[in-house]
Design a protein around this motif. Structure first.
Motif, mmCIF file in Angstrom:
data_model
loop_
_atom_site.group_PDB
_atom_site.id
_atom_site.type_symbol
_atom_site.label_atom_id
_atom_site.label_comp_id
_atom_site.label_asym_id
_atom_site.label_seq_id
_atom_site.Cartn_x
_atom_site.Cartn_y
_atom_site.Cartn_z
ATOM 1 N N ALA A 1 41.510 32.727 63.245
ATOM 2 C CA ALA A 1 41.660 33.825 62.300
ATOM 3 C C ALA A 1 41.858 33.282 60.892
ATOM 4 O O ALA A 1 41.222 33.735 59.926
ATOM 5 N N GLU A 2 42.707 32.296 60.805
ATOM 6 C CA GLU A 2 43.016 31.713 59.502
ATOM 7 C C GLU A 2 41.781 31.043 58.901
ATOM 8 O O GLU A 2 41.506 31.148 57.707
ATOM 9 N N ALA A 3 41.014 30.358 59.764
ATOM 10 C CA ALA A 3 39.874 29.603 59.269
ATOM 11 C C ALA A 3 38.783 30.503 58.719
ATOM 12 O O ALA A 3 38.150 30.165 57.720
ATOM 13 N N ILE A 4 38.539 31.642 59.358
ATOM 14 C CA ILE A 4 37.382 32.424 58.942
ATOM 15 C C ILE A 4 37.737 33.588 58.010
ATOM 16 O O ILE A 4 36.837 34.228 57.458
ATOM 17 N N SER A 5 39.030 33.838 57.791
ATOM 18 C CA SER A 5 39.351 35.038 56.993
ATOM 19 C C SER A 5 38.817 34.978 55.556
ATOM 20 O O SER A 5 38.484 36.031 55.003
ATOM 21 N N PRO A 6 38.704 33.810 54.880
ATOM 22 C CA PRO A 6 38.179 33.881 53.509
ATOM 23 C C PRO A 6 36.671 34.139 53.418
ATOM 24 O O PRO A 6 36.170 34.392 52.325
ATOM 25 N N PHE A 7 35.947 34.103 54.526
ATOM 26 C CA PHE A 7 34.483 34.184 54.438
ATOM 27 C C PHE A 7 34.026 35.626 54.299
ATOM 28 O O PHE A 7 34.670 36.551 54.796
ATOM 29 N N PRO A 8 32.882 35.836 53.604
ATOM 30 C CA PRO A 8 32.355 37.199 53.476
ATOM 31 C C PRO A 8 31.957 37.774 54.844
ATOM 32 O O PRO A 8 31.637 37.026 55.768
ATOM 33 N N VAL A 9 31.966 39.071 54.943
ATOM 34 C CA VAL A 9 31.707 39.740 56.229
ATOM 35 C C VAL A 9 30.305 39.458 56.759
ATOM 36 O O VAL A 9 30.061 39.524 57.957
ATOM 37 N N SER A 10 29.373 39.105 55.851
ATOM 38 C CA SER A 10 28.003 38.851 56.311
ATOM 39 C C SER A 10 27.961 37.674 57.293
ATOM 40 O O SER A 10 27.052 37.595 58.123
ATOM 41 N N ALA A 11 28.947 36.766 57.194
ATOM 42 C CA ALA A 11 28.947 35.584 58.064
ATOM 43 C C ALA A 11 29.108 35.963 59.529
ATOM 44 O O ALA A 11 28.754 35.183 60.418
ATOM 45 N N LEU A 12 29.633 37.164 59.788
ATOM 46 C CA LEU A 12 29.805 37.563 61.194
ATOM 47 C C LEU A 12 28.462 37.824 61.866
ATOM 48 O O LEU A 12 28.349 37.764 63.078
ATOM 49 N N GLY A 13 27.449 38.120 61.055
ATOM 50 C CA GLY A 13 26.132 38.387 61.612
ATOM 51 C C GLY A 13 26.102 39.667 62.422
ATOM 52 O O GLY A 13 25.575 39.699 63.521
ATOM 53 N N ALA A 14 26.716 40.724 61.900
ATOM 54 C CA ALA A 14 26.831 41.956 62.672
ATOM 55 C C ALA A 14 25.668 42.906 62.407
ATOM 56 O O ALA A 14 25.655 44.005 62.915
ATOM 57 N N GLY A 15 24.742 42.511 61.586
ATOM 58 C CA GLY A 15 23.624 43.413 61.300
ATOM 59 C C GLY A 15 23.760 44.027 59.916
ATOM 60 O O GLY A 15 24.864 44.162 59.385
#
Lengths: 262, 480
Positions: free
Chosen positions: B127-141
């Motif tokens: 959670a800590e590692a990925i929280s600063p990344f933009p939501v596009s990084a999740l690849g949710a469409g």
């Protein structure tokens, strides 16, 4: 014939004699075919641990198959039979039918069929199989003249058969007999059913078998009938047709003693 | 439309999905290649093959991702960091641009590769590692990403700070599961390309090997090790796979199957030698193999039999071994045994089954018993497809012919036995089949045929106008 040439020939014959005695250990193991004249020409029957060739013309393929099946049934003695064939022969004369094999009195359960695509893999497979002493017999079914089957290939099969005691049967359809290391060489034709009433049970396999070469005995030509119930060959009970006499050049036992090789 | 682009194009401001005309307008000397998704998939699968050297559990994540489950494998390569470095460097050397990351969950690792390549996240730190990344990084469409941005949730941390039920209500359960997985709460199972083999042994070489003798030697040593580890659990191998990893990344896998479990390394050795000998396209070592792996992908428990004086059992083993060797050389489907089938149709009466799997069944099969003192009623050679013959006339409409032409040769009929009527099985759904009348026939030469008339006279065969036509004749088999 000059004296020097005669003695050289005698020495060579002696050498061949010695080479051939090595084979004799296995050669005592013979299986009677059931046809008395043929058995006496074969010195008691078909030798195990050797290669036997059966030739026929293309359209006589089924008759030759029947004869080979009979031989295989005699020599394999309830052990498995490996039947190697190339794809092409199935197109030409049809596939070996297990129902038909059962009708001849043989056991289809013991037959393992190898469907080799080409001659090379068929030859290689049979050489491998001949070295496996769990088998009773290996049948190699080939169609047409085959360049790859030379004296070397033939010798390879013979050595494998001698080593393991398995009998090799070569079914050569639509091929001309050529020199090889085979123990016996046959030419097969279908024979008529014995004449008589049309409605009497005809159709037991009858073969016109010509023994072209016999390494340890005379040649001959006989009408042989396969008895499906007893699983052996026999003389047809009534067969008035004249049968060709045995070839003149191979009938005297005294001559045979001198001409063992070749 | 742009399907993929390189870094230089990206710097110019082009993006994936942009119409080609727009891109050309921005950059007139753009070099364009047609997209080839099939080749892309093939390349990805080749890379996955290559990645098999790190772990047997490699899953595809199309269009251009791979998941490697390295649980328990990392120490073999000197730890996670060393493994990641080795993998990235080796792939870079092969000309691929790689972004890789290691994390406790696959989704988290995938998110990291999009933003922070080379990161290794310890368990619990997702959670800590990925929280600063933009939501596009999740690849949710596209729709969800835009929706999140509009809602003012710019980073993954923003989204995570919301109540899960709010996210689910707004963006759906699938997205909230994805988010949970990315944050390290639970994990989506990956779908490995190949089932995990039961036993694996492998050998790596500092100096690649290329000669046949070395390859054979390596295989036989691996076979020894494999057998030793299987023996401890009383197992024998039914299917074995040897994978050869070439230095340039190409992987060649060779499989052999056996009829009964193998428990001797000499047998494995011989099977592979047969197989390698018979390969149509031989093993090409190129610059050499730097790793060889032998795995048993199917195993069976071996019943330790008491080897007494029962020669019969021994013979059957020998026969099975011979069948395995031949099958390894020419293919398992080419070695067959025969099983009787419960039908009257001649061409279906026997099933030719692969000998490796059906040897025992064939040895115990119940064949119909032949009638004593009858001549053979079935031909010794049977044509796969009945061959048409020309019959000039038959004296009786239902009777046998007096002569016929087969393969351009005329045969005069001397003896006839028949007819034997065989009706087709109407319950089969493969077209209308006609009743056959079979005759056993001997010709003037002594050749014997099994011929049949396809269809009843004036009953089953009709011409175009619906009038009765004369049925066809066929040779179906040859008697000895």
């Amino acid at each position: 014939m000059s004296g020097a040439r005669g003695s050289a020939l005698a020495i060579l014959r002696g050498q061949i004699e010695r080479i051939e005695t090595a084979e004799i250990v296995h050669q005592r193991d013979r299986v009677a075919l059931g046809h008395s004249e043929a058995d006496s020409a074969l010195k008691g029957g078909l030798a195990r641990a050797a290669i036997h060739e059966v030739f026929c013309e293309g359209r006589q393929g089924a008759a030759a198959t029947g004869f080979v099946t009979g031989l295989a049934g005699r020599v394999s003695a309830r052990r498995p039979l490996l039947w190697v064939r190339q794809d092409f022969s199935e197109i030409e004369t049809g596939a070996l039918s297990m129902s038909g094999l059962a009708e001849l009195g043989l056991d289809p359960r013991r037959v393992v069929m190898v469907r080799a695509a080409d001659v090379e893999s068929a030859l290689r497979t049979s050489a491998d199989a001949l070295a496996c002493d769990a088998l009773g017999a290996v049948v190699l079914e080939l169609w047409g003249e085959i360049r790859q089957f030379d004296l070397v290939a033939s010798r390879k099969l013979t050595l494998a058969a001698q080593g393991s005691g398995v009998t090799g049967l070569l079914l050569r359809m639509a091929a001309q007999p050529l020199p090889s290391t085979a123990e016996t060489r046959w030419m097969l034709r279908a024979a008529h059913s014995p004449p008589g009433s049309v409605w009497s049970a005809w159709g037991a396999p009858v073969f016109d078998a010509e023994l072209l070469r016999n390494r340890h005995g005379p040649c001959g030509r006989w009408i042989m009938e396969w008895n499906c119930d007893e699983c052996q060959f026999s003389e047809p009970s009534t067969y008035p047709q004249p049968v060709a006499a045995a070839p003149a050049h191979r009938q005297d036992p005294a001559v045979l003693q001198q001409r063992r090789a070749g | 439309m742009i399907h993929a682009l390189d870094e230089a194009a990206e710097r110019l401001g082009l993006y994936i999905g942009q119409p080609l005309a727009n891109a050309r307008a921005m950059c007139p000397d753009l070099r364009v290649f047609d997209a080839d998704p099939v080749a892309d998939a093939k390349t990805l699968s080749d890379i996955a093959d290559w990645c098999d050297r790190f772990t047997p559990l490699v899953a595809l994540d199309p269009p251009h991702g791979l998941f490697l489950d390295i649980t328990g494998c990392a120490h073999l390569f000197g730890g996670e960091a060393a493994l990641l470095q080795t993998l990235v460097r080796a792939l870079a050397r092969q000309g691929f641009a790689v972004s890789a990351a290691i994390a406790g969950t696959s989704v988290c690792a995938r998110t990291l590769t999009r933003q922070a390549t080379g990161t290794i996240v310890a368990d619990g730190g997702e959670a800590e590692a990925i929280s600063p990344f933009p939501v596009s990084a999740l690849g949710a469409g596209e729709a969800i990403t835009t929706g999140l941005r509009r809602a003012g949730l710019k980073t993954i941390g923003d989204v995570a700070s919301r109540e899960p039920h709010e996210i689910t209500a707004r963006f759906g359960a699938r997205f909230s599961t994805l988010l949970a997985h990315a944050l390290g709460q639970g994990d989506a199972p990956i779908n490995p390309r190949k089932p995990l083999p039961d036993y694996i042994v492998e050998k790596r070489f500092a100096e690649p090997i290329a000669t046949d003798t070395m390859i054979a030697m390596t295989l036989s040593r691996l076979a020894d090790t494999l057998i030793a580890s299987m023996e401890k659990q009383g197992k024998g191998a039914r299917r074995l796979e040897a994978a050869f990893f070439r230095t340039d990344g190409v992987v060649r896998a060779i499989t052999v199957e056996t009829g009964r479990p193998v428990t001797r390394s000499a047998v494995i050795d011989r099977l592979f030698r047969e197989r390698l000998d018979a390969l149509a396209d031989p093993l090409d070592p190129g610059f050499g193999f730097d790793m060889v792996r032998l795995s048993a992908s199917r195993t069976e428990i071996v019943v330790q039999e008491q080897r007494d004086l029962d020669a019969h059992v021994h013979d059957n083993d020998e026969l099975a071994a011979l069948i395995d060797r031949i099958a390894a050389r020419i293919g398992g489907k080419r070695v067959v045994v025969h099983l009787p089938q419960d039908t009257h149709i001649p061409e279906r009466a026997v099933w030719s089954a692969p000998a490796q799997h059906h040897l025992t069944a064939a040895m115990q099969a119940e064949w119909p018993v032949r009638t004593e003192s009858e001549p053979p009623l079935r031909p010794l050679r049977l044509f796969d497809k009945p061959e048409p013959i020309k019959v000039p006339f038959a004296t009786v409409p239902d009777g046998p012919p007096h002569q016929f032409t087969w393969r351009r040769a005329l045969h005069a009929v001397v003896r006839v036995e028949g007819p034997e009527r065989i009706a087709m099985e109407w319950w089969r759904q493969d077209g209308k089949q006609l009743t056959r009348d079979y005759f056993r026939i001997e010709d003037a030469e002594g050749l014997r045929f099994w011929i049949f008339r396809d269809g009843l006279y004036e009953g089953e065969v009709f011409d175009g106008d619906g009038k009765p036509a004369s049925p066809g004749w066929y040779v179906h088999g040859l008697f000895a």
